[in-house]
Design an enzyme around this catalytic site. Sequence first.
Site, short mmCIF file in Angstrom:
data_model
loop_
_atom_site.label_atom_id
_atom_site.label_comp_id
_atom_site.label_asym_id
_atom_site.label_seq_id
_atom_site.Cartn_x
_atom_site.Cartn_y
_atom_site.Cartn_z
N GLU A 273 -7.58 2.59 2.52
CA GLU A 273 -7.20 2.33 1.14
C GLU A 273 -7.99 1.15 0.59
O GLU A 273 -8.15 0.14 1.26
CB GLU A 273 -5.68 2.04 1.08
CG GLU A 273 -5.15 1.84 -0.31
CD GLU A 273 -5.59 2.93 -1.26
OE1 GLU A 273 -5.35 4.11 -0.99
OE2 GLU A 273 -6.22 2.61 -2.29
N GLU B 72 -4.42 -5.49 -4.97
CA GLU B 72 -3.13 -5.91 -5.50
C GLU B 72 -3.34 -6.46 -6.90
O GLU B 72 -4.36 -7.07 -7.19
CB GLU B 72 -2.51 -6.99 -4.60
CG GLU B 72 -2.00 -6.42 -3.29
CD GLU B 72 -1.53 -7.50 -2.32
OE1 GLU B 72 -1.28 -8.63 -2.75
OE2 GLU B 72 -1.43 -7.18 -1.12
N CYS C 158 -5.89 -9.10 3.15
CA CYS C 158 -6.92 -8.25 3.76
C CYS C 158 -8.14 -9.01 4.28
O CYS C 158 -8.43 -8.95 5.48
CB CYS C 158 -7.36 -7.19 2.77
SG CYS C 158 -6.06 -6.00 2.40
N LYS D 236 -4.20 -14.58 -5.57
CA LYS D 236 -4.84 -14.20 -6.83
C LYS D 236 -3.75 -13.88 -7.83
O LYS D 236 -2.57 -13.77 -7.44
CB LYS D 236 -5.79 -13.01 -6.63
CG LYS D 236 -5.10 -11.71 -6.26
CD LYS D 236 -6.14 -10.60 -6.27
CE LYS D 236 -5.56 -9.30 -5.80
NZ LYS D 236 -6.55 -8.23 -5.82
N VAL E 107 0.82 -1.21 0.00
CA VAL E 107 0.00 0.00 0.00
C VAL E 107 0.85 1.27 0.00
O VAL E 107 0.65 2.18 -0.81
CB VAL E 107 -0.97 0.01 1.22
CG1 VAL E 107 -1.55 1.38 1.47
CG2 VAL E 107 -2.09 -0.99 0.96
N PHE F 47 -17.37 -10.01 -7.94
CA PHE F 47 -17.20 -10.82 -6.74
C PHE F 47 -18.22 -11.96 -6.66
O PHE F 47 -18.65 -12.35 -5.58
CB PHE F 47 -17.23 -9.95 -5.47
CG PHE F 47 -15.89 -9.38 -5.16
CD1 PHE F 47 -15.38 -8.36 -5.94
CD2 PHE F 47 -15.09 -9.89 -4.15
CE1 PHE F 47 -14.11 -7.84 -5.72
CE2 PHE F 47 -13.82 -9.38 -3.92
CZ PHE F 47 -13.33 -8.36 -4.70
N THR G 253 -1.13 -4.25 9.62
CA THR G 253 -2.00 -4.48 10.79
C THR G 253 -2.46 -5.94 10.72
O THR G 253 -3.64 -6.22 10.49
CB THR G 253 -3.22 -3.53 10.78
OG1 THR G 253 -3.83 -3.56 9.46
CG2 THR G 253 -2.84 -2.12 11.09
N THR H 60 -5.39 -0.34 7.53
CA THR H 60 -6.74 -0.73 7.93
C THR H 60 -6.74 -0.91 9.44
O THR H 60 -6.05 -1.80 9.96
CB THR H 60 -7.14 -2.04 7.23
OG1 THR H 60 -7.06 -1.81 5.82
CG2 THR H 60 -8.54 -2.46 7.60
N1 LIG Z 1 -2.17 -5.12 0.55
C1 LIG Z 1 -3.34 -4.65 0.19
O1 LIG Z 1 -3.86 -4.99 -0.88
C2 LIG Z 1 -4.07 -3.65 1.06
C3 LIG Z 1 -5.19 -2.97 0.52
C4 LIG Z 1 -5.85 -2.06 1.34
C5 LIG Z 1 -5.40 -1.84 2.64
N2 LIG Z 1 -4.33 -2.52 3.13
C6 LIG Z 1 -3.88 -2.22 4.49
O2 LIG Z 1 -2.72 -1.41 4.41
C7 LIG Z 1 -1.83 -1.71 5.48
C8 LIG Z 1 -0.45 -2.08 4.94
O3 LIG Z 1 -0.60 -3.27 4.19
P1 LIG Z 1 0.56 -3.79 3.20
O4 LIG Z 1 -0.01 -4.95 2.48
O5 LIG Z 1 1.09 -2.63 2.43
O6 LIG Z 1 1.64 -4.25 4.28
P2 LIG Z 1 3.18 -4.63 4.04
O7 LIG Z 1 3.52 -5.62 5.06
O8 LIG Z 1 3.40 -4.95 2.58
O9 LIG Z 1 3.97 -3.26 4.31
C9 LIG Z 1 4.11 -2.68 5.56
C10 LIG Z 1 5.49 -2.02 5.61
O10 LIG Z 1 5.58 -1.24 6.80
C11 LIG Z 1 6.91 -1.31 7.26
N3 LIG Z 1 6.96 -0.88 8.67
C12 LIG Z 1 6.50 -1.54 9.76
N4 LIG Z 1 6.73 -0.83 10.88
C13 LIG Z 1 7.36 0.31 10.48
C14 LIG Z 1 7.85 1.45 11.16
N5 LIG Z 1 7.75 1.56 12.49
N6 LIG Z 1 8.44 2.42 10.44
C15 LIG Z 1 8.56 2.32 9.10
N7 LIG Z 1 8.10 1.26 8.40
C16 LIG Z 1 7.51 0.27 9.07
C17 LIG Z 1 7.31 -2.76 7.01
O11 LIG Z 1 8.72 -2.92 6.99
C18 LIG Z 1 6.65 -3.01 5.65
O12 LIG Z 1 7.54 -2.74 4.59
C19 LIG Z 1 -2.49 -2.82 6.28
O13 LIG Z 1 -3.21 -2.26 7.34
C20 LIG Z 1 -3.46 -3.43 5.27
O14 LIG Z 1 -4.56 -4.03 5.89
C21 LIG Z 1 -3.65 -3.41 2.36
#
Ligand SMILES: NC(=O)c1ccc[n+]([C@@H]2O[C@H](COP(=O)([O-])OP(=O)(O)OC[C@H]3O[C@@H](n4cnc5c(N)ncnc54)[C@H](O)[C@@H]3O)[C@@H](O)[C@H]2O)c1
Length: 436
Positions: A151, A155, A263, A326, A11, A252, A86, A122
């Site tokens: 967001e 993906e 998610c 997916k 994200v 869906f 999260t 999230t």
């Molecule tokens: N992946 C998706 O498709 C998607 C879509 C919508 C919402 N979200 C939400 O967005 C959030 C992030 O998801 P993601 O898939 O990008 O996660 P991710 O694990 O790919 O990325 C999280 C990043 O945060 C970094 N991080 C953790 N603690 C940190 C800190 N203290 N300082 C700096 N960086 C730090 C990690 O090293 C990692 O690179 C989640 O809450 C998720 O639910 C994800």
Amino acid sequence: MKIAMVGSGYVGLVSGACFADFGHDVICIDKDQGKIDRLHEGIMPIYEPGLDALVETNVKAGRLSFTTSLAEGIKDASAIFIAVGTPSRRGDGHADLSFVYAVAKEVGESLSNDAVIVTKSTVPVGTGDEVERILEDSGAKHRFAVVSNPEFLREGAAIGDFKRPDRIVIGAEDDFGRDVMSEVYRPLFLNESPILFTSRRTSELIKYAANAFLATKITFINEMADLCEKVGANVQDVSRGIGMDNRIGAKFLHAGPGYGGSCFPKDTLALLKTAEDYDSPTRIVEAVVKVNESRKRAMGRKVLEALGGVDEARGKKAALLGLTFKPNTDDMRDSPAIAVAQTLTDAGVEVSAYDPEGMELAQPLMPEVKMCDDPYAAIEGADATVIVTEWDAFRALDLSRVAELANSRVLVDLRNIYSPDDVRARGFIYASIGRE
Ligand SMILES: NC(=O)c1ccc[n+]([C@@H]2O[C@H](COP(=O)([O-])OP(=O)(O)OC[C@H]3O[C@@H](n4cnc5c(N)ncnc54)[C@H](O)[C@@H]3O)[C@@H](O)[C@H]2O)c1
């Protein structure tokens, strides 16, 4: 406007690169030194179509940079986004907010100008209130507002989704927050993307309600697929027949092996926990979580059946095509392929697999599975070929070659990407979802 993005994962990195592409000055921050080093070298830490080119263009234009230093990154930023993970908390299924709170504390300690702190991760209802408390307690000396901006990108289609969203949701409690966020998303107002301003708690809940609803839709059609198998109906026609109703909508409604990914599984669980805490049970979502969980292993049993049943399957070989939850991502989080592979290896089946992007992340999750260089290498000697993820590369397999290489002409299609008549006409035993 200067924007800081804390967390440069699926994200954070996509959002940061897209904001830079809109013309903002963006710095993506991550505590993972390896990730930031790779980004400095132009190597993407994740697979997302189009991301490498978008990052390269914006880095070259001087609008996108990377750092591991939060204090340096947030300096002069008007908007500081929190986009860290999260995940489900071990043991109880609540969202683990430790990463979000750690960032809030660090931001509070390092804040050197007025800024809006935006939760893009999230997070359960009330997290914004806690982030605000942490910022106050950490002695932030400048004016700040805490805003929720969930967001909704998918993906595999993340850049398009971010740039042309169905809607932008902003939960803000004051004008400072609303004004800065309006400026952040101004390029999208010009695209006429709908923007919904709500209270912070409402915005936080919208994200969970959206994911729970989508998970429910998938689970509903999966159960209809099971019923179709029993009554001799075709679930794809059922999907079309109900999806043409605008009140229902066609999206869906593809029956498959159950939802997975980064998610839906964790967000449905976290919503149940919130509902429990507030003594307002969400029974439908409870059922969805249960049904989906049991479905993944049931898909493994479907493959065992195609191998002649549990007793016959021992010592046979299955080839899994597609491992990610997916197509067009390398994300393996909660992928149904994990349970399918586990069910098969538990039953003594030898499993080989191929995935265009996911094998590196998949291997540690399924150590007994042999990863292969291409689909046909995985199929060689297989007693059943199983389509687990609908990558385009599997939509037009050379079935003559499959028949030649495999030990048996058995195709299990967990994504309904083949026509039963076509495959059976080629001499295959074919099993799919809801179309027997
Ligand atoms: N992946 C998706 O498709 C998607 C879509 C919508 C919402 N979200 C939400 O967005 C959030 C992030 O998801 P993601 O898939 O990008 O996660 P991710 O694990 O790919 O990325 C999280 C990043 O945060 C970094 N991080 C953790 N603690 C940190 C800190 N203290 N300082 C700096 N960086 C730090 C990690 O090293 C990692 O690179 C989640 O809450 C998720 O639910 C994800």
